[in-house]
Design a protein around this motif. Structure first.
Motif, PDB file in Angstrom:
ATOM      1  N   THR A  96       0.844  -1.198   0.000  1.00 21.37           N
ATOM      2  CA  THR A  96       0.000   0.000   0.000  1.00 21.37           C
ATOM      3  C   THR A  96       0.879   1.249   0.000  1.00 21.37           C
ATOM      4  O   THR A  96       1.752   1.394   0.854  1.00 21.37           O
ATOM      5  N   GLY A  97       0.676   2.118  -0.987  1.00 23.37           N
ATOM      6  CA  GLY A  97       1.363   3.401  -1.009  1.00 23.37           C
ATOM      7  C   GLY A  97       2.773   3.381  -1.529  1.00 23.37           C
ATOM      8  O   GLY A  97       3.341   4.441  -1.794  1.00 23.37           O
ATOM      9  N   SER A  98       3.367   2.202  -1.701  1.00 25.64           N
ATOM     10  CA  SER A  98       4.761   2.133  -2.136  1.00 25.64           C
ATOM     11  C   SER A  98       5.024   0.842  -2.885  1.00 25.64           C
ATOM     12  O   SER A  98       4.417  -0.203  -2.603  1.00 25.64           O
ATOM     13  N   LEU A  99       5.946   0.946  -3.821  1.00 27.22           N
ATOM     14  CA  LEU A  99       6.552  -0.233  -4.401  1.00 27.22           C
ATOM     15  C   LEU A  99       7.734  -0.631  -3.529  1.00 27.22           C
ATOM     16  O   LEU A  99       8.294   0.187  -2.797  1.00 27.22           O
ATOM     17  N   CYS A 100       8.136  -1.879  -3.636  1.00 29.14           N
ATOM     18  CA  CYS A 100       9.312  -2.328  -2.895  1.00 29.14           C
ATOM     19  C   CYS A 100      10.102  -3.268  -3.794  1.00 29.14           C
ATOM     20  O   CYS A 100       9.531  -4.140  -4.468  1.00 29.14           O
ATOM     21  N   ARG A 101      11.414  -3.080  -3.820  1.00 29.21           N
ATOM     22  CA  ARG A 101      12.304  -3.882  -4.659  1.00 29.21           C
ATOM     23  C   ARG A 101      13.251  -4.656  -3.748  1.00 29.21           C
ATOM     24  O   ARG A 101      13.846  -4.099  -2.827  1.00 29.21           O
ATOM     25  N   GLN A 102      13.401  -5.956  -4.013  1.00 30.60           N
ATOM     26  CA  GLN A 102      14.244  -6.791  -3.166  1.00 30.60           C
ATOM     27  C   GLN A 102      15.399  -7.359  -3.969  1.00 30.60           C
ATOM     28  O   GLN A 102      15.249  -7.772  -5.121  1.00 30.60           O
ATOM     29  N   ASN A 103      16.578  -7.366  -3.357  1.00 27.96           N
ATOM     30  CA  ASN A 103      17.720  -8.096  -3.905  1.00 27.96           C
ATOM     31  C   ASN A 103      18.576  -8.585  -2.744  1.00 27.96           C
ATOM     32  O   ASN A 103      18.149  -8.531  -1.587  1.00 27.96           O
ATOM     33  N   GLY A 104      19.769  -9.054  -3.046  1.00 27.05           N
ATOM     34  CA  GLY A 104      20.619  -9.615  -2.007  1.00 27.05           C
ATOM     35  C   GLY A 104      21.027  -8.636  -0.942  1.00 27.05           C
ATOM     36  O   GLY A 104      21.466  -9.032   0.145  1.00 27.05           O
TER      37      GLY A 104
END
Length: 1000
Positions: A96-104
């Motif tokens: 909600t309200g934000s994107l989130c990017r995941q990596n190592g």
């Protein structure tokens, strides 16, 4: 991995109604196993093979063993996760309200534009250019190019702002599902759908199959398939359990699976199969679906966690499906095509492919415990029970038991062979004709020693009989005993002849085959654990594999590999592959050439060998998840060239020599069966050969020497050892400073400097030695001079002492004369002893001066008194003092202080402990040193002053020779505040370092 729960689900096959029931197996994971929350909203697999589960209460990463959970405390913008997407370069998380990017390296939050700060992200998709498209609930569509957001709303072409799904079609066009149908996005332009029928449904989810078919799940309009501008619509009237379909997923074999609140639905070949709660589904409220790269179906529920479909080659039947007992003992097929199931406790049941029904003649069975069932080519049913043999032919019943001459009542094996039927029992076996008449009996009375006959097979003219501890070969005339195991006599449970004509024997202690070269049975090792050695049944399949039923599941041995390459290659089937139990029953197998039926302690199971129970064959996705130093997480950013965004590990780290205790953590993601994953590893630079295989997911290398290293790691499944994945990790350990070039140069200089310092030290030591000898010579001269002075002193003292003794004799005071003479003699002896040595103990010195003071006190008729006070902390025996040091100061007090005074004299000798020294104070109340010096005259005065001067010189010599702080302070005159003379005092300071070690 946390403890798993295994649940059995009923699958009902529908056309427009239910056709028949069966059970499949699923593995459930919920909060007990580590999930942060049980309401699953999204499932996706990332590029490393990890499965990510988005829930209402957090995000979780699963590797088949453990759940790693994340929340806002770990960098997530919110705990409720609505959608997940593995893009070309990034793994995306929608909340909600934000994107989130995941990596190592962790999570990176990308806030939506301010006006969308509370918008829920319902779905995401990437276009061919790598732009991310974000579907919002009630706020339209956003395009994110990596820097900026572009909005698409009802104001610029969208039919409405309520979006639920977005998917990239094979032609590169984005399909967007809204509350009012489908819209297309092409080159950033909003377009209508290809068919007008797609403008009205309320869309829940969109996927495209590998054949390019658009699958549209709707709320209220069921399922819609779009192919080549042709629409097929399915609703509840077509077999769907509901018109509200939430999600869809396609398996590699083309099966289409749907999720709804009413259950899980499979669509294949125009048919729907429904799994729902009333048929045994643990929880029918399906919220999300996903298929991993191995072809496994994952089901996210709205309150019961996630479910993994555990293979589709096994179908189980239990009492819930109409089977008369879950203890299925044997299965056979009759001439009518029906299957007959025998049970341990409830007789027989007949299965016509749709329903189970009790066997018509159950009540006529001699016993409800059925061990074996066979049907001969004449349509006769033969049933072995615990109370005899049952024969039924078109309603005609016959019972054959021990009363008929049969070798026992417990019938455990039957082999129809032409017009003969071979039957085994506990005391032997018999040959019957097709009518059930006993033609021959083989037991002790006829020369056959075998007991408990559990299996009989025919090969050519030879009959093979499996008995209690051996296999017997019968050629029609004679018996040949074939010993299975020379060490352990174990019961033979089953025999089988494979496609090559090899004889196989299953026992309670393993699997054996008859070696044609040695004519002996040879053990074949496979599996692990005692339960795998308990062989309950064997059957040879059409593909040259041997199916082995054990107490630890099912094994499938590849015979061509075994005989041609001398390699044991087997596949193990457990609950992960769909088995509801690992315990099979003895000789409970039936193979019709296509499928295998067998009995277990939890029902009957149908196995289709042509359907891979493990999904797609591929190597595990191997990840080196963490590297620790001394079992602690390290700051790798400071130790390597860079940190990999994929793994979070450093690239070519350079470690200090004392950072040499490394622990590597890894996991091979293989959801088909993580328990089958094995690892082997090698540290180049330390290990000469590969280590393993092992199931351990960590390895430690302790106290490595300096050098360059490469950690090599491989993983594979025991079912497919040729499919191997590998990773490597390079690192180096720098040498310690004492092995570096600059240290060797510096060490050389230090060695040269050390030798020079040693040389200089020796020279200085020799000079000091000579100086010390010179001081010792001076000391000896001073001692001789002191002794000479003492001799002079002794002349005057002896003369005066003798006069005193004469005086006491003349006065006839014999007691005083005797006491004076005794003390005088002791003092003379002490003086003589002291004159032979430079040092003495404080105790000896005090004894000597007390003798001197007592004599002087008597001689001067008590003109003075004296007191010796010693601190309790001082041990006089341990304190060393120059010999005859104190007497000159006492003589000075008596002769120049006390005697010239008109008052009674007092002399005090006070010995105290002060920090690192012993202080001796000699104080008197005489006329004072200054007055004495003014009145000084005569030889005796010169003698006493000379004695004090020599004593001062001796102290200085001691200080130089020993390096210790010997000091004499005074004599000093004492006066009160009015200036009246109070006496004289002198301080002698002796260092504690001069304590005598003999008294320590």
């Amino acid at each position: 991995m946390g403890q798993k729960s295994y649940y059995v689900f009923l699958i009902l096959f529908f056309f427009s109604a239910i056709t028949f029931a069966q059970q499949s197996s699923y593995v459930q994971y919920d909060t007990k196993d580590g999930l942060p929350q049980s309401q699953v909203r999204a499932i996706a697999q990332d590029s490393n093979g990890y499965l990510w589960i988005g829930t209402v209460g957090g995000l979780s990463r699963f590797d088949g063993y453990d759940f790693q959970n994340y929340s806002t405390e770990d960098g997530l913008p919110a705990n409720q996760i609505n959608c997940l997407l593995q893009g070309k370069e990034h793994f995306w998380i929608g909340s909600t309200g934000s994107l989130c990017r995941q990596n190592g390296l962790g999570f990176t939050t990308i806030p939506l534009p301010k006006e969308y700060g509370r918008s829920k992200i319902f779905d995401m998709a990437e276009d061919r250019e790598g732009n991310l498209w974000v579907a919002l609930a009630g706020e339209g569509l956003l395009k994110y190019d990596g820097v900026n957001f572009t909005a698409f709303t009802a104001k610029n072409g969208l039919p409405n702002n309520y979006l639920r799904s977005i998917e990239l079609a094979p032609n590169g066009v984005l399909w967007v599902g809204t509350r009012e149908g489908i819209i297309l996005i092409e080159n950033d332009e909003v377009k209508p759908p290809p068919l007008s029928e797609l403008t009205f449904p309320s869309v829940a989810d969109i996927i495209f199959t590998k054949d390019g078919v658009a699958v549209i799940c709707t709320f209220g309009n069921g399922l819609i398939l779009v192919e080549n501008e042709t629409i097929k619509q399915f609703t509840s009237t077509s077999g769907l359990p509901s018109d509200h379909i939430r999600c869809a997923a396609e398996l590699p074999n083309g099966e289409l699976w749907l999720g709804a609140k009413e259950g899980l639905i499979r669509y294949e070949f125009g048919k729907f199969t429904v799994l729902r709660e009333e048929q045994g589904l643990q929880y029918s409220n399906v919220k999300s679906l996903d298929v991993d790269r191995e072809g496994n179906l994952w089901v996210g529920t709205d309150g019961k966690g996630i479910l993994l479909q555990a293979g589709r080659s096994f179908t189980s039947y239990t009492t819930q499906d109409g089977l008369h007992s879950d203890l299925a003992m044997d299965i056979c097929q009759t001439d009518t095509g029906s299957l007959v199931f025998g049970s341990y406790d409830n007789g027989l049941a007949v299965f016509n492919g749709i329903d189970f029904s009790p066997y018509a003649y159950n009540e006529k069975l001699p016993n409800k415990t059925v061990w074996v069932i066979e049907s001969d080519k004449y349509g006769t049913l033969w049933v072995g029970t615990s109370q005899g043999l049952f024969r039924e032919e078109r309603g005609q019943i016959k019972i054959i038991d021990a009363t008929s001459g049969f070798p026992g009542n417990r019938i455990t094996t039957i082999l129809p062979e032409g017009r003969n039927v071979w039957v085994g029992a506990e005391d032997g076996f018999a040959r019957l004709n097709s009518a059930g008449a006993i033609a021959a009996v083989f037991n002790d009375s006829t020369g056959f020693s075998g007991k408990r006959i559990r299996s009989i097979v025919k090969q050519g003219d030879d009959l093979w009989i499996g008995a209690e501890s051996n296999v017997f070969k019968y050629d029609g005339q004679d018996f040949t005993t074939m010993q299975i195991d020379s060490v352990n006599d174990k019961p033979v449970y089953c025999l089988e002849i494979d496609k090559r004509g090899n004889i196989w024997a299953g026992t309670s202690n393993g699997l054996f085959y008859l070696n044609k070269d040695s004519a002996q049975f040879t053990r074949v090792e496979f599996g692990s654990g005692f339960a795998s050695r308990n062989i309950n049944f064997l059957t040879s399949l059409a593909d040259s594999t041997l199916l082995i039923g054990t107490n630890n599941g099912l094994y499938r041995l590849e015979l061509d590999v075994f005989f041609d390459r001398d390699i044991v290659k087997s596949k193990h089937y457990t609950n992960y592959e769909g088995l509801i139990t690992g315990e099979t029953n003895q000789n409970s197998v039936y193979y019709d050439g296509k499928v295998v039926w067998f009995g277990t302690t939890s029902g009957a199971i149908r196995f289709d060998p042509n359907r891979d129970a493990s999904g797609s064959k591929m190597a595990p996705s191997l990840n080196l998840s963490k590297v620790q130093l001394f079992l602690q997480d390290a700051d790798w950013a400071a130790l390597g060239d860079s940190v990999s965004t994929k793994s979070g590990l450093p690239v070519n780290p350079e470690l200090n020599f004392n950072q040499n205790y490394l622990t590597f953590y890894y996991s091979g993601v293989h959801f088909n069966n993580p328990q089958k994953v094995l690892y082997r590893y090698k540290l180049e630079g330390a290990d000469e050969k590969w280590l393993g295989p092992t199931k351990s997911r960590s390895v430690t290398y302790a106290y490595l020497p300096h050098g360059d290293y490469t950690f090599l790691l491989e993983s594979y499944s025991v079912d497919d050892p040729e499919l191997v994945s590998e990773v490597k990790f390079n690192f180096s350990i720098t040498p310690p400073f004492y092995l570096s070039t600059w240290f060797f140069i510096l060490s050389g200089l230090l060695v040269v400097g050390l030798f020079y310092a040693i040389y200089r030290n020796r020279v200085q030591k020799e000079l000091r030695k000579r100086a010390t000898l010179q001081l010792e010579f001076q000391s000896r001269l001073m001692a001789l001079e002191s002794q000479t002075l003492n001799s002079s002193m002794n002349r005057h003292f002896i003369f005066n002492a003798l006069n005193s003794i004469q005086y006491y004799i003349n006065m006839q005071d014999r007691k005083s004369a005797n006491r004076y003479l005794t003390s005088f003699a002791k003092l003379i002896r002490k003086n003589l002893d002291s004159s032979q040595q430079n040092e003495t103990s404080l105790a000896d010195e005090l004894e000597r001066i007390e003798l001197y003071l007592s004599l002087e006190q008597m001689r001067f008729q008590n003109r003075f008194e004296y007191a010796i006070n010693i601190d309790k902390a001082i041990d006089p025996e341990r304190v060393e003092i120059p010999a005859m040091m104190l007497q000159p100061f006492l003589e000075n007090s008596i002769w120049h202080g006390i005697l010239p005074a008109e008052k009674h004299g007092v002399i005090g000798i006070n010995i105290s402990d002060f920090q690192d020294e012993v202080r001796i104070e000699i104080v008197d109340n005489g006329i004072g040193i200054e007055t004495s010096l003014r009145n000084k005259n005569g030889s005796d005065n010169n003698h006493i002053s000379k004695g004090m001067e020599i004593t001062q010189s001796r102290i200085q010599l001691y200080r130089k020779m020993t390096g210790l702080n010997y000091r004499v302070e005074g004599p000093k005159e004492l006066a009160d505040s009015s200036g009246e003379i109070m006496g004289t005092t002198v301080f002698i300071r002796l260092p504690k370092d001069n304590q005598n070690p003999k008294h320590t």
